[in-house]
Design a protein around this motif. Structure first.
Motif, PDB file in Angstrom:
ATOM      1  N   VAL A 187       0.848  -1.197   0.000  1.00  0.00           N
ATOM      2  CA  VAL A 187       0.000   0.000   0.000  1.00  0.00           C
ATOM      3  C   VAL A 187       0.883   1.247   0.000  1.00  0.00           C
ATOM      4  O   VAL A 187       1.909   1.311   0.675  1.00  0.00           O
ATOM      5  N   THR A 188       0.476   2.238  -0.782  1.00  0.00           N
ATOM      6  CA  THR A 188       1.154   3.536  -0.813  1.00  0.00           C
ATOM      7  C   THR A 188       0.486   4.467   0.186  1.00  0.00           C
ATOM      8  O   THR A 188      -0.721   4.706   0.121  1.00  0.00           O
ATOM      9  N   GLU A 189       1.285   4.998   1.126  1.00  0.00           N
ATOM     10  CA  GLU A 189       0.783   5.984   2.077  1.00  0.00           C
ATOM     11  C   GLU A 189       1.550   7.286   1.880  1.00  0.00           C
ATOM     12  O   GLU A 189       2.777   7.283   1.801  1.00  0.00           O
ATOM     13  N   VAL A 230      -3.319   5.906   0.903  1.00  0.00           N
ATOM     14  CA  VAL A 230      -3.606   6.296   2.280  1.00  0.00           C
ATOM     15  C   VAL A 230      -2.906   7.633   2.492  1.00  0.00           C
ATOM     16  O   VAL A 230      -1.804   7.850   1.986  1.00  0.00           O
ATOM     17  N   ALA A 231      -3.519   8.550   3.217  1.00  0.00           N
ATOM     18  CA  ALA A 231      -2.917   9.874   3.418  1.00  0.00           C
ATOM     19  C   ALA A 231      -3.089  10.306   4.867  1.00  0.00           C
ATOM     20  O   ALA A 231      -4.103   9.997   5.506  1.00  0.00           O
ATOM     21  N   ILE A 232      -2.087  11.037   5.374  1.00  0.00           N
ATOM     22  CA  ILE A 232      -2.092  11.450   6.782  1.00  0.00           C
ATOM     23  C   ILE A 232      -1.858  12.961   6.894  1.00  0.00           C
ATOM     24  O   ILE A 232      -0.763  13.387   7.268  1.00  0.00           O
ATOM     25  N   PRO A 233      -2.862  13.767   6.563  1.00  0.00           N
ATOM     26  CA  PRO A 233      -2.691  15.216   6.696  1.00  0.00           C
ATOM     27  C   PRO A 233      -2.509  15.621   8.154  1.00  0.00           C
ATOM     28  O   PRO A 233      -3.063  15.009   9.058  1.00  0.00           O
ATOM     29  N   LYS A 234      -1.720  16.672   8.354  1.00  0.00           N
ATOM     30  CA  LYS A 234      -1.493  17.198   9.701  1.00  0.00           C
ATOM     31  C   LYS A 234      -2.013  18.622   9.768  1.00  0.00           C
ATOM     32  O   LYS A 234      -1.795  19.419   8.847  1.00  0.00           O
ATOM     33  N   SER A 235      -2.707  18.959  10.829  1.00  0.00           N
ATOM     34  CA  SER A 235      -3.131  20.328  11.082  1.00  0.00           C
ATOM     35  C   SER A 235      -3.320  20.503  12.579  1.00  0.00           C
ATOM     36  O   SER A 235      -3.652  19.552  13.289  1.00  0.00           O
ATOM     37  N   ALA A 236      -3.081  21.715  13.053  1.00  0.00           N
ATOM     38  CA  ALA A 236      -3.357  22.038  14.455  1.00  0.00           C
ATOM     39  C   ALA A 236      -4.552  22.975  14.566  1.00  0.00           C
ATOM     40  O   ALA A 236      -4.809  23.544  15.618  1.00  0.00           O
ATOM     41  N   THR A 237      -5.294  23.109  13.461  1.00  0.00           N
ATOM     42  CA  THR A 237      -6.470  23.978  13.425  1.00  0.00           C
ATOM     43  C   THR A 237      -7.729  23.114  13.370  1.00  0.00           C
ATOM     44  O   THR A 237      -7.910  22.368  12.392  1.00  0.00           O
ATOM     45  N   PRO A 238      -8.590  23.158  14.373  1.00  0.00           N
ATOM     46  CA  PRO A 238      -9.750  22.251  14.407  1.00  0.00           C
ATOM     47  C   PRO A 238     -10.601  22.257  13.142  1.00  0.00           C
ATOM     48  O   PRO A 238     -11.018  21.191  12.688  1.00  0.00           O
ATOM     49  N   THR A 239     -10.863  23.436  12.565  1.00  0.00           N
ATOM     50  CA  THR A 239     -11.700  23.454  11.366  1.00  0.00           C
ATOM     51  C   THR A 239     -11.021  22.729  10.210  1.00  0.00           C
ATOM     52  O   THR A 239     -11.664  22.001   9.461  1.00  0.00           O
TER      53      THR A 239
END
Length: 278
Positions: A187-189, A230-239
């Protein structure tokens, strides 16, 4: 609004599955992790991706204990850092990660970088095989490995990584490596699936976003989903955490995919080069 539709599951080659979108916690401080991971779980994420080197495994573990979501429903990934490669060192590093996370097992354990000059990734892989056999790492894989390195793991151990987590976004599409993944059943992540936000002002992306009434990040995330990554976005903003998951109510056209394919660049890498990182 929180996103409540179930995230699709991607089948791994060992019989397990992984949610197609997970929450990445790279550069999230340990003290921030419980709140941000809690927000992600509340938004519908059921996968969290951390690593020893991120320094936030303890915070992720606290989030897992404090959430109302059952531990069995959250797919937890962590990674072996470069300084801990080698058979015995890998086993010790894994124990330390489990202790920080305060869990009995992880769903996926990855070798973070191949570090070819160290010459230890094969020994590390053998340690991961043992951890999988013991049931403490349910699935095992790698990150930032090349086609040749993947072939070596398979030929010398007979065990194929379930997944290879690589830098992947519209400006760096890694078509050759993805073809190798397909050949091997890996699998490609995508890490940095949004290209550290550098691609979100691309006219191709903003035009598609305008037509569909979505934001540019959602267009890029939808591209990953429709490509089967598969993707793992990162954010520290709830919206944004919520918006990055809310990508299952629309589709891209063939013309959209052709336009995004045209964004690929030979110099599109924004992270370290796995061939030289040690």
């Amino acid at each position: 609004m929180p996103f409540h539709d179930p995230v699709p599951q991607i089948a791994l080659n060992d019989g397990h599955t992984i949610p197609q979108i997970g929450f990445g916690v790279y550069r999230l401080e340990d003290a921030q992790a419980p709140a941000m991971v809690g927000t992600a779980l509340g938004s519908g994420y059921r996968s969290v991706d951390t690593a020893s080197v991120y320094g936030n495994e303890a915070g992720v573990g606290r989030a897992l204990r404090e959430t109302t979501v059952q531990r069995a429903d959250v797919f937890v990934t962590t990674k072996l850092w470069n300084d801990d490669q080698g058979y015995d060192a890998t086993l010790r590093a894994f124990e330390a990660s489990l202790a920080r996370l305060a869990v009995e097992a992880v769903d996926l354990y990855l070798i973070h970088w191949p570090c070819p000059a160290r010459g230890l990734y094969l020994d590390s892989w053998r340690a991961l095989i043992r951890l999988r056999e013991e049931g403490r790492a349910r699935s095992i894989g790698v990150s930032n490995f090349s086609e040749g390195q993947l072939d070596r793991l398979v030929s010398e151990t007979g065990v194929t990584p379930a997944l290879n987590q690589i830098e992947l976004h519209p400006r760096f599409q890694q078509r050759s490596l993805r073809a190798a993944h397909e050949r091997l059943g890996i699998v490609t992540e995508a890490w940095s699936p949004l290209g550290k936000a550098q691609i979100l002002d691309e006219p191709v992306i903003t035009r598609i976003a305008g037509r569909l009434g979505r934001n540019p990040a959602q267009i890029v995330m939808r591209w990953h989903v429709e490509c089967g990554f598969v993707a793992i976005p990162k954010s520290a903003t709830p919206t944004r955490i919520s918006e990055n998951l809310d990508v299952f109510g629309f589709s891209l056209t063939e013309d959209d995919h052709a336009a995004i394919a045209g964004l690929d660049r030979a110099d599109g890498r924004i992270g370290p080069d796995p061939a030289t990182l040690q």
